[in-house]
Design a protein around this motif. Structure first.
Motif, PDB file in Angstrom:
ATOM      1  N   TRP A  27      -3.896  -1.761  33.241  1.00 62.12           N
ATOM      2  CA  TRP A  27      -3.944  -3.155  33.697  1.00 62.12           C
ATOM      3  C   TRP A  27      -3.704  -3.278  35.186  1.00 62.12           C
ATOM      4  CZ3 TRP A  27       0.283  -5.078  36.160  1.00 62.12           C
ATOM      5  CH2 TRP A  27       1.537  -4.500  35.885  1.00 62.12           C
ATOM      6  N   SER A  39      -7.105  -8.453  40.310  1.00 64.53           N
ATOM      7  CA  SER A  39      -7.875  -8.863  41.488  1.00 64.53           C
ATOM      8  C   SER A  39      -6.952  -8.904  42.698  1.00 64.53           C
ATOM      9  CB  SER A  39      -8.509 -10.230  41.253  1.00 64.53           C
ATOM     10  OG  SER A  39      -7.490 -11.212  41.092  1.00 64.53           O
ATOM     11  N   GLN A  65      -4.528 -11.706  42.273  1.00 63.73           N
ATOM     12  CA  GLN A  65      -3.514 -11.387  41.266  1.00 63.73           C
ATOM     13  C   GLN A  65      -2.526 -10.336  41.784  1.00 63.73           C
ATOM     14  OE1 GLN A  65      -6.093 -10.168  38.134  1.00 63.73           O
ATOM     15  NE2 GLN A  65      -6.332 -12.240  37.244  1.00 63.73           N
ATOM     16  N   GLU A  74       1.197 -16.302  36.801  1.00 60.04           N
ATOM     17  CA  GLU A  74       0.574 -16.656  35.530  1.00 60.04           C
ATOM     18  C   GLU A  74      -0.650 -17.536  35.746  1.00 60.04           C
ATOM     19  OE1 GLU A  74       3.663 -18.428  33.264  1.00 60.04           O
ATOM     20  OE2 GLU A  74       4.741 -16.531  32.904  1.00 60.04           O
ATOM     21  N   ASP A  75      -0.619 -18.416  36.772  1.00 59.86           N
ATOM     22  CA  ASP A  75      -1.767 -19.278  37.058  1.00 59.86           C
ATOM     23  C   ASP A  75      -2.981 -18.478  37.509  1.00 59.86           C
ATOM     24  OD1 ASP A  75      -0.261 -21.423  36.363  1.00 59.86           O
ATOM     25  OD2 ASP A  75       0.297 -21.963  38.426  1.00 59.86           O
ATOM     26  N   SER A  76      -2.757 -17.229  37.979  1.00 58.64           N
ATOM     27  CA  SER A  76      -3.896 -16.399  38.423  1.00 58.64           C
ATOM     28  C   SER A  76      -4.630 -15.759  37.252  1.00 58.64           C
ATOM     29  CB  SER A  76      -3.405 -15.317  39.388  1.00 58.64           C
ATOM     30  OG  SER A  76      -2.541 -14.396  38.717  1.00 58.64           O
ATOM     31  N   GLN A  77      -4.228 -16.080  36.027  1.00 58.78           N
ATOM     32  CA  GLN A  77      -4.860 -15.565  34.816  1.00 58.78           C
ATOM     33  C   GLN A  77      -4.871 -14.020  34.774  1.00 58.78           C
ATOM     34  OE1 GLN A  77      -5.888 -17.640  32.336  1.00 58.78           O
ATOM     35  NE2 GLN A  77      -5.117 -19.328  33.594  1.00 58.78           N
ATOM     36  N   PRO A  78      -3.689 -13.394  34.852  1.00 60.04           N
ATOM     37  CA  PRO A  78      -3.645 -11.917  34.797  1.00 60.04           C
ATOM     38  C   PRO A  78      -3.840 -11.417  33.361  1.00 60.04           C
ATOM     39  CG  PRO A  78      -1.425 -12.778  34.859  1.00 60.04           C
ATOM     40  CD  PRO A  78      -2.328 -13.984  34.966  1.00 60.04           C
ATOM     41  N   PRO A  79      -4.009 -10.097  33.173  1.00 57.20           N
ATOM     42  CA  PRO A  79      -4.101  -9.528  31.807  1.00 57.20           C
ATOM     43  C   PRO A  79      -2.807  -9.763  31.039  1.00 57.20           C
ATOM     44  CG  PRO A  79      -4.880  -7.952  33.427  1.00 57.20           C
ATOM     45  CD  PRO A  79      -4.266  -9.073  34.202  1.00 57.20           C
ATOM     46  N   ALA A  80      -2.899  -9.668  29.719  1.00 59.14           N
ATOM     47  CA  ALA A  80      -1.751  -9.962  28.849  1.00 59.14           C
ATOM     48  C   ALA A  80      -0.575  -9.030  29.141  1.00 59.14           C
ATOM     49  CB  ALA A  80      -2.164  -9.847  27.387  1.00 59.14           C
ATOM     50  N   ARG A  98       1.106 -10.154  32.279  1.00 59.11           N
ATOM     51  CA  ARG A  98       1.858 -11.384  32.048  1.00 59.11           C
ATOM     52  C   ARG A  98       3.186 -11.059  31.354  1.00 59.11           C
ATOM     53  NH1 ARG A  98      -1.613 -13.704  29.247  1.00 59.11           N
ATOM     54  NH2 ARG A  98      -2.730 -14.739  30.946  1.00 59.11           N
TER      55      ARG A  98
END
Length: 733
Positions: free
Chosen positions: A151, A156, A159, A187-193, A196
């Motif tokens: 991950w 990105s 991220q 968390e708002d950057s939509q990282p992998p689970a 997170r």
């Protein structure tokens, strides 16, 4: 016609003496060597018979002896995993500890392990077994050392920037709201689970700083259970970090069941931080004997896992591992040599398989590793079970998959190989439960399809012991041959000396006959000539006739003396010479002898001088024999003295001895011939150029007479200074 007489030759006599002994010695040594070869051939045959006498299922016995401790080791580790290492209030632990049969079985397992490993101190026994996946990794193990997770590579730039800010905030004395703000931004950057979950752990650890230790430990262990397969950016499992944080907070409130279960899970799949976690748990268990025992069990389980990892690395480095493998190999690990058996493992049925059924989709490689010492003891125990009796001069060794197995001290691994036999290990078939069309079926299968190959060798461990009996026979026969050879050589030497002596005696006798003929012919011829002249009347004058009569009488006395010496010599040679001992006045006898020899001396123009005392005592002797000896000495002195010389005859008296001596002024005798002149027929110089009369037996007769009286004949002479012969006689016999 002139006849050439062949000279006697000792060659054939020597051949007839030595040839049989030489043939016997050669045959004896050939027989000894042949017997030695026969003993060795018999030993080789015996070695083959011993190997052939082993049961056909010896490979099964060896395999059973090698694998018989797998069960005790598994039972002991199951007891550690589900009983001793568990939380004291664990239900399964209580059931296990309350089952008397289970405890007896565990006790028996421990006893078996201690018999197999006398130096074992209840730590991890040196038997290691594990399962490798298709990639050659231990099933369920964590990579060592840890590797960054996947991950982290998928983040990105935005991220990764938010993640870096969050990580930096946890090490700065920032306020909790600031840390929460950065976590929300990440968390708002939509990282992998997984990323997170790591952010949530950072935020959770910050929130727990102000909460009670009991709540903190509970929340951390609940979080650890929820993220079992997640790794942090360094590759360390997130659950491990949560457990480490919980152990720190538990120092204030004590251990909990959830915390202990987390430690058990960590030991079951250890990582780089596992030893540190057990050290961190030590203060928590110090005040609780049950937890201390549980922690000790965890250390044993951890050591076994680490041994599995080391052996797996060694197997991969051998190059023999290729997917699911059926093979056997030796590997170096943990400071020792290990024998490893690799074979397919069906994870669905939990059984070893020898082929790959079409319906099976989950097949791995089971690995069983045994230390070299255990392999050696296994072979020794298998041989002991066969009741094979080895002679003391035999040793036995084994080679398993190309590796020499060092048998214990009572098995000898050195010496020449006399016989060998190759075989394979195998285990008897057992039942495997298979799922066939929804139904359970039982199929027999062998639990060791790799069939490790081994070679047993009978060796000649003690050559001296093997040849001990043959060496005794060799010593006996060798001694007999040596004694026979020595006797033959001694006989040969004695025969050769006798032959030489016979040749010398033959030559001496020939010279003796020639000398006697010469000595007899001259006086007889003179007597005959003078007698014929008297008979024919050629001598008419009375004075001349008296002179002739005197010559005839003188020659007759000479002949009588010669014949008497010859007769005495004959008696001596035949052992018929006898002596009559009586008191004899040696002085009177010596003077009488001088008077008898004066005509002889006058004829040779030699003067006899007497040096004899008047009042000498008598000696016990044979007067005639002593007189004959003295006559011979005086006659020799007269013959070897020049004209007008003086021959002295004397007598010396002592309390116990008398010495009669005769001294002349002749040519003398070399010292090298002082002993030879007393031999029979010996005369100095060539017989063809002799200048003196005699046949060479006078001095030998003198020596015999003197020695018969218990005396000695002595000679003192030097060339050019004359000679002195002394008869030394004891006064009493």
């Amino acid at each position: 016609m002139k006849t050439n007489l062949r000279q006697p030759n000792f060659l054939w006599q020597g051949v007839l003496i030595l040839l049989p002994v030489a043939l016997m010695a050669a045959f004896g040594f050939w027989a000894i060597l042949r017997e030695r070869n026969a003993v060795e051939q018999e030993a080789r045959q015996r070695a083959k018979e011993i190997l052939q006498s082993l049961p056909n299922d010896f490979g099964r016995l060896a395999a059973i002896e090698l694998t018989q401790y797998d069960g005790p080791k598994g039972g002991w580790f199951n007891y550690l995993r589900f009983g001793s290492a568990a939380w004291p209030e664990d239900k399964l632990r209580k059931q296990l500890f309350s089952n008397a049969n289970e405890l007896i079985a565990i006790t028996n397992d421990l006893a078996d392990l201690r018999r197999a490993f006398p130096d074992w101190n209840d730590g991890p026994p040196p038997i290691v077994s594990f399962v490798l996946d298709i990639n050659g990794q231990i099933d369920g193990s964590r990579p060592m050392p840890p590797c960054p997770p996947a991950w982290l590579q998928t983040l990105s730039a935005k991220q990764y920037e938010a993640w870096t800010a969050l990580v930096a905030a946890q090490f700065n004395p920032a306020s909790l709201p600031e840390l929460a703000r950065r976590a929300i931004a990440f968390e708002d950057s939509q990282p992998p689970a997984h990323a997170r979950a790591c952010a949530e752990f950072i935020k959770l650890r910050a929130e727990l700083q102000s909460q009670p230790a009991t709540n903190a430990v509970e929340r951390l262990m609940r979080f650890a259970r929820s993220c079992d397969a997640i790794e942090t950016e360094s590759g360390v499992p997130l659950a491990t970090l949560a457990l480490a944080e919980a152990l720190k907070r538990a120092q204030a409130c004590g251990p909990t069941a959830a915390l202990w279960e987390g430690l058990e899970a960590e030991v079951a799949s250890p990582g780089a931080l596992t030893p540190g976690l057990l050290d961190e748990a030590a203060p928590l268990a110090a005040r609780n004997p049950q937890l201390s025992q549980a922690l000790k069990a965890m250390w044993i389980l951890l050591a076994d896992k680490l041994a599995q990892r080391d052996l797996a690395d060694a197997i991969r480095q051998s190059g023999r591992l290729n997917g699911v493998t059926t093979t056997n190999l030796w590997a170096d690990a943990r400071g020792g040599r290990w024998f490893c058996i690799l074979q397919p493992w069906d994870t669905q049925t939990g059984a070893i398989i020898s082929n790959h059924p079409a319906w099976t989709t989950d097949i791995q490689t089971q690995v069983r590793c045994y230390p070299k010492s255990l392999v050696a003891h296994s072979f020794a125990d298998a041989l002991g079970a066969t009741m094979v009796a080895l002679p003391g001069y035999f040793g036995i060794s084994a080679e398993l998959e190309g590796e020499v197995v060092p048998f214990p001290a009572f098995w000898n691994n050195s010496g020449d190989v006399l016989a060998e036999e190759q075989s394979r290990m195998w285990l008897p078939a057992i039942l495997r439960r298979d799922l066939d069309n929804g139904r359970r079926t039982e199929t027999p299968f062998e639990s060791m399809p790799s069939h490790p190959r081994f070679t047993l060798r009978i060796r000649l461990a003690d050559r001296n012991l093997l040849y001990a009996k043959q060496r005794q026979l060799q010593l006996v026969f060798g001694s007999l041959i040596a004694l026979s050879t020595l006797a033959a050589i001694s006989g040969f030497v004695a025969a050769y000396r006798a032959f030489q002596r016979q040749q010398q005696l033959s030559e001496m006798k020939s010279n003796f006959v020639s000398s006697v003929s010469h000595e007899l012919r001259a006086p007889i011829a003179s007597v005959r000539l003078m007698a014929e002249n008297l008979e024919r009347g050629s001598v008419a004058e009375p004075r001349k006739q008296n002179e002739y009569f005197g010559f005839i009488a003188q020659e007759c006395r000479r002949l009588s003396s010669l014949i008497e010496n010859i007769l005495d010599f004959s008696r001596i040679e035949q052992g018929r010479k006898q002596y009559e001992f009586e008191p004899v006045n040696l002085a009177a006898m010596a003077r009488q002898t001088i008077q008898l020899m004066e005509p002889r001396a006058a004829d040779r123009q030699v003067q006899l001088q007497s040096v004899i005392p008047d009042n000498a005592e008598s000696a016990e002797a044979d007067g005639k024999a002593i007189q004959q000896a003295l006559v011979n000495l005086i006659d020799n002195a007269i013959k070897h003295s020049p004209k007008d010389a003086c021959v002295r005859v004397g007598l010396d008296c002592a309390p116990d001895w008398f010495q009669l001596w005769v001294e002349d002024k002749g040519d003398g005798i070399p010292a090298a011939e002082h002993d030879k002149i007393f031999e029979r027929f010996y005369r100095r110089g060539s017989e063809l150029r002799r200048e003196t009369q005699g046949v060479g037996i006078g001095l030998s007769i003198v020596k015999h007479i003197v020695e018969a009286h218990g005396g000695k004949i002595l000679v003192r002479s030097q060339p050019g200074r004359g000679s002195r012969f002394t008869i030394s006689l004891p006064a009493k016999r």
